[in-house]
Design a protein around this motif. Structure first.
Motif, PDB file in Angstrom:
ATOM      1  N   VAL A 120      -7.815  29.854  -4.318  1.00 23.03           N
ATOM      2  CA  VAL A 120      -7.158  29.429  -3.078  1.00 23.03           C
ATOM      3  C   VAL A 120      -5.854  30.198  -2.885  1.00 23.03           C
ATOM      4  N   GLU A 121      -5.079  30.317  -3.945  1.00 28.71           N
ATOM      5  CA  GLU A 121      -3.797  31.025  -3.853  1.00 28.71           C
ATOM      6  C   GLU A 121      -4.018  32.494  -3.485  1.00 28.71           C
ATOM      7  N   ALA A 122      -5.032  33.110  -4.064  1.00 25.50           N
ATOM      8  CA  ALA A 122      -5.334  34.516  -3.744  1.00 25.50           C
ATOM      9  C   ALA A 122      -5.700  34.665  -2.268  1.00 25.50           C
ATOM     10  N   LEU A 123      -6.480  33.730  -1.736  1.00 20.10           N
ATOM     11  CA  LEU A 123      -6.846  33.779  -0.312  1.00 20.10           C
ATOM     12  C   LEU A 123      -5.621  33.579   0.578  1.00 20.10           C
ATOM     13  N   PHE A 124      -4.725  32.666   0.174  1.00 18.55           N
ATOM     14  CA  PHE A 124      -3.516  32.452   0.965  1.00 18.55           C
ATOM     15  C   PHE A 124      -2.648  33.708   0.961  1.00 18.55           C
ATOM     16  N   GLN A 125      -2.522  34.345  -0.190  1.00 17.70           N
ATOM     17  CA  GLN A 125      -1.720  35.567  -0.268  1.00 17.70           C
ATOM     18  C   GLN A 125      -2.323  36.674   0.602  1.00 17.70           C
ATOM     19  N   GLN A 126      -3.649  36.764   0.651  1.00 12.54           N
ATOM     20  CA  GLN A 126      -4.306  37.726   1.543  1.00 12.54           C
ATOM     21  C   GLN A 126      -3.974  37.428   3.002  1.00 12.54           C
ATOM     22  N   GLU A 127      -3.947  36.136   3.342  1.00 10.87           N
ATOM     23  CA  GLU A 127      -3.604  35.757   4.712  1.00 10.87           C
ATOM     24  C   GLU A 127      -2.150  36.116   5.016  1.00 10.87           C
ATOM     25  N   LEU A 128      -1.253  35.883   4.059  1.00  8.62           N
ATOM     26  CA  LEU A 128       0.149  36.252   4.262  1.00  8.62           C
ATOM     27  C   LEU A 128       0.291  37.750   4.540  1.00  8.62           C
ATOM     28  N   GLU A 129      -0.475  38.558   3.827  1.00 11.73           N
ATOM     29  CA  GLU A 129      -0.431  40.008   4.053  1.00 11.73           C
ATOM     30  C   GLU A 129      -0.808  40.352   5.500  1.00 11.73           C
ATOM     31  N   LYS A 130      -1.778  39.648   6.044  1.00 16.76           N
ATOM     32  CA  LYS A 130      -2.180  39.889   7.434  1.00 16.76           C
ATOM     33  C   LYS A 130      -1.069  39.505   8.402  1.00 16.76           C
ATOM     34  N   TRP A 131      -0.361  38.430   8.109  1.00 14.62           N
ATOM     35  CA  TRP A 131       0.775  38.020   8.940  1.00 14.62           C
ATOM     36  C   TRP A 131       1.856  39.096   8.914  1.00 14.62           C
ATOM     37  N   ILE A 132       2.148  39.591   7.727  1.00  8.19           N
ATOM     38  CA  ILE A 132       3.205  40.598   7.573  1.00  8.19           C
ATOM     39  C   ILE A 132       2.788  41.910   8.223  1.00  8.19           C
ATOM     40  N   GLU A 133       1.573  42.366   7.954  1.00 10.40           N
ATOM     41  CA  GLU A 133       1.085  43.622   8.527  1.00 10.40           C
ATOM     42  C   GLU A 133       1.085  43.583  10.057  1.00 10.40           C
ATOM     43  N   GLY A 134       0.762  42.418  10.619  1.00 11.15           N
ATOM     44  CA  GLY A 134       0.718  42.270  12.068  1.00 11.15           C
ATOM     45  C   GLY A 134       2.058  41.920  12.685  1.00 11.15           C
ATOM     46  N   ASN A 135       3.090  41.817  11.840  1.00 12.11           N
ATOM     47  CA  ASN A 135       4.435  41.467  12.299  1.00 12.11           C
ATOM     48  C   ASN A 135       4.444  40.152  13.091  1.00 12.11           C
ATOM     49  N   HIS A 136       3.660  39.175  12.607  1.00 12.20           N
ATOM     50  CA  HIS A 136       3.584  37.860  13.247  1.00 12.20           C
ATOM     51  C   HIS A 136       4.712  36.969  12.726  1.00 12.20           C
ATOM     52  N   LYS A 137       5.119  36.021  13.527  1.00 13.85           N
ATOM     53  CA  LYS A 137       6.084  34.999  13.130  1.00 13.85           C
ATOM     54  C   LYS A 137       5.452  33.632  13.339  1.00 13.85           C
ATOM     55  N   VAL A 138       5.742  32.700  12.450  1.00 15.55           N
ATOM     56  CA  VAL A 138       5.189  31.349  12.546  1.00 15.55           C
ATOM     57  C   VAL A 138       6.028  30.542  13.526  1.00 15.55           C
ATOM     58  N   LYS A 139       5.386  30.088  14.586  1.00 17.46           N
ATOM     59  CA  LYS A 139       6.035  29.207  15.560  1.00 17.46           C
ATOM     60  C   LYS A 139       5.712  27.749  15.277  1.00 17.46           C
ATOM     61  N   LEU A 140       4.489  27.507  14.782  1.00 16.22           N
ATOM     62  CA  LEU A 140       4.026  26.155  14.471  1.00 16.22           C
ATOM     63  C   LEU A 140       3.419  26.160  13.081  1.00 16.22           C
ATOM     64  N   LEU A 141       3.991  25.378  12.174  1.00 17.70           N
ATOM     65  CA  LEU A 141       3.529  25.276  10.794  1.00 17.70           C
ATOM     66  C   LEU A 141       2.852  23.922  10.625  1.00 17.70           C
ATOM     67  N   ILE A 142       1.567  23.947  10.280  1.00 20.70           N
ATOM     68  CA  ILE A 142       0.786  22.724  10.095  1.00 20.70           C
ATOM     69  C   ILE A 142       0.697  22.421   8.607  1.00 20.70           C
ATOM     70  N   LEU A 143       1.153  21.231   8.208  1.00 25.00           N
ATOM     71  CA  LEU A 143       1.084  20.802   6.814  1.00 25.00           C
ATOM     72  C   LEU A 143      -0.167  19.967   6.620  1.00 25.00           C
ATOM     73  N   GLY A 144      -0.986  20.336   5.642  1.00 21.07           N
ATOM     74  CA  GLY A 144      -2.209  19.598   5.358  1.00 21.07           C
ATOM     75  C   GLY A 144      -2.413  19.454   3.876  1.00 21.07           C
ATOM     76  N   GLU A 145      -3.434  18.698   3.520  1.00 21.52           N
ATOM     77  CA  GLU A 145      -3.727  18.471   2.109  1.00 21.52           C
ATOM     78  C   GLU A 145      -4.326  19.722   1.485  1.00 21.52           C
ATOM     79  N   ALA A 146      -4.410  19.718   0.184  1.00 16.71           N
ATOM     80  CA  ALA A 146      -5.004  20.849  -0.532  1.00 16.71           C
ATOM     81  C   ALA A 146      -6.504  20.889  -0.282  1.00 16.71           C
ATOM     82  N   PRO A 147      -7.083  22.081  -0.302  1.00 11.66           N
ATOM     83  CA  PRO A 147      -8.541  22.170  -0.157  1.00 11.66           C
ATOM     84  C   PRO A 147      -9.230  21.607  -1.395  1.00 11.66           C
ATOM     85  N   THR A 148     -10.489  21.217  -1.232  1.00 13.99           N
ATOM     86  CA  THR A 148     -11.233  20.673  -2.372  1.00 13.99           C
ATOM     87  C   THR A 148     -11.856  21.770  -3.221  1.00 13.99           C
TER      88      THR A 148
END
Length: 135
Positions: free
Chosen positions: A14-42
């Motif tokens: 899960v952590e590896a997938l999240f880090q991959q997603e973070l890379e896409k945010w950074i590469e695309g120069n995106h900024k978080v406007k809305l942060l959704i807090l949820g439970e951990a995946p199963t």
């Protein structure tokens, strides 16, 4: 519940997938406007940022009129990110056995928020919401 080898392996995935997603945010120069807090995946295979099929977040897909494959890019473009509030990917039985129990780890969440701030993805203008009412 003890943290087993299987839980640690799922959590690492899960952590590896999240880090991959973070890379896409950074590469695309995106900024978080809305942060959704949820439970951990199963499980890693059910993690929001790793699923390749299924009907997860169907309301957002319908609202934006996009396919499952287009959803994550659409959310990035809109500045919407979801993060978990608990570090470990626990089996669904943990949640089914006690529906009133919300697994929350303030240390883990604090580290995740700090990581996002340090990467320049969130700031004081970022709105934060809970995915579920009982969180």
């Amino acid at each position: 519940m003890p943290i087993t080898k299987e839980v640690l392996e799922e959590t690492s995935c899960v952590e590896a997938l999240f880090q991959q997603e973070l890379e896409k945010w950074i590469e695309g120069n995106h900024k978080v406007k809305l942060l959704i807090l949820g439970e951990a995946p199963t499980a890693c295979s059910k993690y929001f940022y790793g699923k390749k099929r299924g009907n997860y977040l169907s309301a957002l897909r319908k609202f934006y009129g996009v396919s499952l494959n287009e959803l994550l890019q659409t959310l990035r473009n809109k500045g919407i990110m979801a993060i978990e509030i608990y570090q470990y990917a626990l089996p669904s039985e943990v949640y089914k056995n006690d529906k009133s129990n919300v697994l929350y780890d303030p240390v883990f969440l604090g580290k995740r928020i700090t990581e996002l701030k340090n990467l320049g993805l969130i700031d004081e203008s970022t709105k934060v919401v809970y995915r579920y009412q009982n969180l």
